[in-house]
Design a protein around this motif. Sequence first.
Motif, PDB file in Angstrom:
ATOM      1  N   VAL A   1      19.235  -3.531  22.004  1.00  0.00           N
ATOM      2  CA  VAL A   1      17.952  -3.494  21.514  1.00  0.00           C
ATOM      3  C   VAL A   1      17.579  -3.732  22.456  1.00  0.00           C
ATOM      4  CG1 VAL A   1      16.887  -3.437  19.208  1.00  0.00           C
ATOM      5  CG2 VAL A   1      19.464  -3.452  18.969  1.00  0.00           C
ATOM      6  N   ASN A   2      17.249  -5.318  22.703  1.00  0.00           N
ATOM      7  CA  ASN A   2      15.651  -5.036  23.016  1.00  0.00           C
ATOM      8  C   ASN A   2      15.556  -4.793  24.663  1.00  0.00           C
ATOM      9  OD1 ASN A   2      14.875  -6.828  20.554  1.00  0.00           O
ATOM     10  ND2 ASN A   2      15.799  -9.118  21.237  1.00  0.00           N
ATOM     11  N   ILE A   3      16.697  -5.061  25.391  1.00  0.00           N
ATOM     12  CA  ILE A   3      16.311  -5.070  27.040  1.00  0.00           C
ATOM     13  C   ILE A   3      16.842  -2.787  27.339  1.00  0.00           C
ATOM     14  CG2 ILE A   3      17.562  -4.919  28.719  1.00  0.00           C
ATOM     15  CD1 ILE A   3      17.287  -7.953  28.152  1.00  0.00           C
ATOM     16  N   GLY A   4      18.220  -3.201  26.269  1.00  0.00           N
ATOM     17  CA  GLY A   4      18.312  -0.770  27.134  1.00  0.00           C
ATOM     18  C   GLY A   4      18.064  -0.150  26.374  1.00  0.00           C
ATOM     19  N   ILE A   5      18.108  -0.122  24.956  1.00  0.00           N
ATOM     20  CA  ILE A   5      16.902   1.002  24.404  1.00  0.00           C
ATOM     21  C   ILE A   5      15.453   0.923  24.015  1.00  0.00           C
ATOM     22  CG2 ILE A   5      16.016   1.383  21.571  1.00  0.00           C
ATOM     23  CD1 ILE A   5      19.626   0.113  21.075  1.00  0.00           C
ATOM     24  N   VAL A   6      14.580  -0.474  24.682  1.00  0.00           N
ATOM     25  CA  VAL A   6      13.783  -0.442  24.796  1.00  0.00           C
ATOM     26  C   VAL A   6      13.411   0.113  26.385  1.00  0.00           C
ATOM     27  CG1 VAL A   6      11.605  -1.760  24.754  1.00  0.00           C
ATOM     28  CG2 VAL A   6      12.964  -2.191  23.245  1.00  0.00           C
ATOM     29  N   HIS A   7      13.564  -0.291  26.968  1.00  0.00           N
ATOM     30  CA  HIS A   7      13.430   0.533  28.460  1.00  0.00           C
ATOM     31  C   HIS A   7      14.231   1.937  28.920  1.00  0.00           C
ATOM     32  CE1 HIS A   7      12.718  -4.014  28.750  1.00  0.00           C
ATOM     33  NE2 HIS A   7      11.622  -3.575  29.492  1.00  0.00           N
ATOM     34  N   GLY A   8      15.499   2.509  27.962  1.00  0.00           N
ATOM     35  CA  GLY A   8      15.597   3.916  28.050  1.00  0.00           C
ATOM     36  C   GLY A   8      16.439   3.615  29.617  1.00  0.00           C
ATOM     37  N   ASP A   9      17.613   2.409  29.520  1.00  0.00           N
ATOM     38  CA  ASP A   9      18.240   1.840  30.669  1.00  0.00           C
ATOM     39  C   ASP A   9      20.555   1.703  29.808  1.00  0.00           C
ATOM     40  OD1 ASP A   9      19.655   1.698  32.742  1.00  0.00           O
ATOM     41  OD2 ASP A   9      19.117  -0.902  32.906  1.00  0.00           O
ATOM     42  N   ILE A  10      20.285   3.135  29.784  1.00  0.00           N
ATOM     43  CA  ILE A  10      21.439   3.723  29.853  1.00  0.00           C
ATOM     44  C   ILE A  10      22.795   2.917  30.023  1.00  0.00           C
ATOM     45  CG2 ILE A  10      23.081   5.816  29.402  1.00  0.00           C
ATOM     46  CD1 ILE A  10      20.774   5.950  27.525  1.00  0.00           C
ATOM     47  N   ASN A  11      22.427   2.523  31.753  1.00  0.00           N
ATOM     48  CA  ASN A  11      23.840   2.376  32.078  1.00  0.00           C
ATOM     49  C   ASN A  11      23.839   0.412  31.828  1.00  0.00           C
ATOM     50  OD1 ASN A  11      24.575   4.182  33.990  1.00  0.00           O
ATOM     51  ND2 ASN A  11      22.654   3.689  35.980  1.00  0.00           N
ATOM     52  N   TYR A  12      22.281  -0.071  31.009  1.00  0.00           N
ATOM     53  CA  TYR A  12      22.896  -1.201  30.627  1.00  0.00           C
ATOM     54  C   TYR A  12      23.168  -1.271  29.684  1.00  0.00           C
ATOM     55  CZ  TYR A  12      20.681  -6.343  29.367  1.00  0.00           C
ATOM     56  OH  TYR A  12      20.726  -7.088  28.377  1.00  0.00           O
ATOM     57  N   ILE A  13      22.582  -0.243  28.730  1.00  0.00           N
ATOM     58  CA  ILE A  13      24.286  -0.334  27.650  1.00  0.00           C
ATOM     59  C   ILE A  13      24.379   0.025  27.810  1.00  0.00           C
ATOM     60  CG2 ILE A  13      23.312   1.487  25.226  1.00  0.00           C
ATOM     61  CD1 ILE A  13      21.243   1.761  25.827  1.00  0.00           C
ATOM     62  N   LEU A  14      25.810   0.722  28.246  1.00  0.00           N
ATOM     63  CA  LEU A  14      27.541   0.766  28.957  1.00  0.00           C
ATOM     64  C   LEU A  14      27.522  -0.363  29.196  1.00  0.00           C
ATOM     65  CD1 LEU A  14      26.553   4.759  29.340  1.00  0.00           C
ATOM     66  CD2 LEU A  14      27.328   3.647  27.580  1.00  0.00           C
ATOM     67  N   ARG A  15      26.688  -1.154  29.741  1.00  0.00           N
ATOM     68  CA  ARG A  15      27.748  -2.228  30.618  1.00  0.00           C
ATOM     69  C   ARG A  15      27.970  -3.212  29.682  1.00  0.00           C
ATOM     70  NH1 ARG A  15      24.282  -2.816  35.188  1.00  0.00           N
ATOM     71  NH2 ARG A  15      23.144  -3.986  33.742  1.00  0.00           N
ATOM     72  N   THR A  16      26.630  -3.844  28.839  1.00  0.00           N
ATOM     73  CA  THR A  16      26.675  -4.577  27.805  1.00  0.00           C
ATOM     74  C   THR A  16      27.992  -4.570  26.702  1.00  0.00           C
ATOM     75  OG1 THR A  16      23.863  -4.981  28.063  1.00  0.00           O
ATOM     76  CG2 THR A  16      24.999  -5.821  26.294  1.00  0.00           C
ATOM     77  N   GLY A  17      27.828  -2.842  25.854  1.00  0.00           N
ATOM     78  CA  GLY A  17      28.630  -2.637  25.567  1.00  0.00           C
ATOM     79  C   GLY A  17      29.856  -3.065  25.836  1.00  0.00           C
ATOM     80  N   GLY A  18      30.126  -2.598  27.258  1.00  0.00           N
ATOM     81  CA  GLY A  18      31.681  -3.175  27.861  1.00  0.00           C
ATOM     82  C   GLY A  18      32.327  -4.418  27.708  1.00  0.00           C
ATOM     83  N   PHE A  19      31.354  -5.308  27.991  1.00  0.00           N
ATOM     84  CA  PHE A  19      30.933  -6.490  27.682  1.00  0.00           C
ATOM     85  C   PHE A  19      31.693  -7.627  26.094  1.00  0.00           C
ATOM     86  CE2 PHE A  19      28.365  -6.992  31.312  1.00  0.00           C
ATOM     87  CZ  PHE A  19      29.270  -7.691  32.131  1.00  0.00           C
ATOM     88  N   MET A  20      30.958  -6.411  25.612  1.00  0.00           N
ATOM     89  CA  MET A  20      30.916  -6.948  24.027  1.00  0.00           C
ATOM     90  C   MET A  20      32.360  -5.939  23.960  1.00  0.00           C
ATOM     91  SD  MET A  20      27.371  -4.921  21.489  1.00  0.00           S
ATOM     92  CE  MET A  20      28.044  -6.142  20.241  1.00  0.00           C
ATOM     93  N   ILE A  21      32.852  -4.793  23.433  1.00  0.00           N
ATOM     94  CA  ILE A  21      34.149  -4.885  23.844  1.00  0.00           C
ATOM     95  C   ILE A  21      35.026  -6.148  24.807  1.00  0.00           C
ATOM     96  CG2 ILE A  21      36.463  -2.937  24.252  1.00  0.00           C
ATOM     97  CD1 ILE A  21      33.867  -1.118  24.063  1.00  0.00           C
ATOM     98  N   GLY A  22      34.800  -5.815  25.222  1.00  0.00           N
ATOM     99  CA  GLY A  22      35.872  -7.249  26.388  1.00  0.00           C
ATOM    100  C   GLY A  22      35.561  -9.366  25.131  1.00  0.00           C
ATOM    101  N   ALA A  23      35.019  -9.493  25.037  1.00  0.00           N
ATOM    102  CA  ALA A  23      34.306  -9.816  24.089  1.00  0.00           C
ATOM    103  C   ALA A  23      35.732 -10.163  22.673  1.00  0.00           C
ATOM    104  CB  ALA A  23      33.129 -10.697  24.267  1.00  0.00           C
ATOM    105  N   ALA A  24      35.497  -8.585  22.534  1.00  0.00           N
ATOM    106  CA  ALA A  24      35.914  -8.512  20.889  1.00  0.00           C
ATOM    107  C   ALA A  24      37.387  -8.676  21.145  1.00  0.00           C
ATOM    108  CB  ALA A  24      35.739  -7.931  20.700  1.00  0.00           C
ATOM    109  N   LEU A  25      37.813  -7.839  22.134  1.00  0.00           N
ATOM    110  CA  LEU A  25      39.109  -8.728  22.842  1.00  0.00           C
ATOM    111  C   LEU A  25      39.915  -9.313  22.844  1.00  0.00           C
ATOM    112  CD1 LEU A  25      39.231  -5.282  24.741  1.00  0.00           C
ATOM    113  CD2 LEU A  25      40.752  -5.421  22.426  1.00  0.00           C
ATOM    114  N   LEU A  26      39.325 -10.692  23.483  1.00  0.00           N
ATOM    115  CA  LEU A  26      39.494 -11.605  23.535  1.00  0.00           C
ATOM    116  C   LEU A  26      39.048 -12.562  22.705  1.00  0.00           C
ATOM    117  CD1 LEU A  26      39.650 -14.159  25.626  1.00  0.00           C
ATOM    118  CD2 LEU A  26      37.646 -14.382  26.137  1.00  0.00           C
ATOM    119  N   SER A  27      38.797 -11.946  21.470  1.00  0.00           N
ATOM    120  CA  SER A  27      38.741 -12.875  20.286  1.00  0.00           C
ATOM    121  C   SER A  27      39.881 -12.485  19.903  1.00  0.00           C
ATOM    122  CB  SER A  27      37.098 -12.305  19.292  1.00  0.00           C
ATOM    123  OG  SER A  27      37.937 -12.940  18.331  1.00  0.00           O
TER     124      SER A  27
END
Length: 93
Positions: A37-63
């Motif tokens: 929200v603070n970096i990706g959406i505010v700056h409109g950086d779609i690549n950052y949003i997708l990359r961080t979303g991928g990390f979120m999926i990875g963290a959820a799978l690890l959990s």
Amino acid sequence: MMFYFKPFLNQWIAVVILVFIQAISDLYLPTLMSNIVNIGIVHGDINYILRTGGFMIGAALLSIVCVVAAGYMMARISSGFGTILRKKVFDKV
């Protein structure tokens, strides 16, 4: 009573480590979301949003993997503990 848990000491340690990793990965998810929200959406950086979303999926799978593995090991520990106690009671009787 704790003497009967001694054969399962390595599994106990593994369970503690797995639960710790699961807790850390669960606590990391809100930080990643706030970064989206603070970096990706505010700056409109779609690549950052997708990359961080991928990390979120990875963290959820690890959990998920850690919770399942810890549950399996705890079931094995409790089953083994029950087996030892039943044998001790049977020998006593």
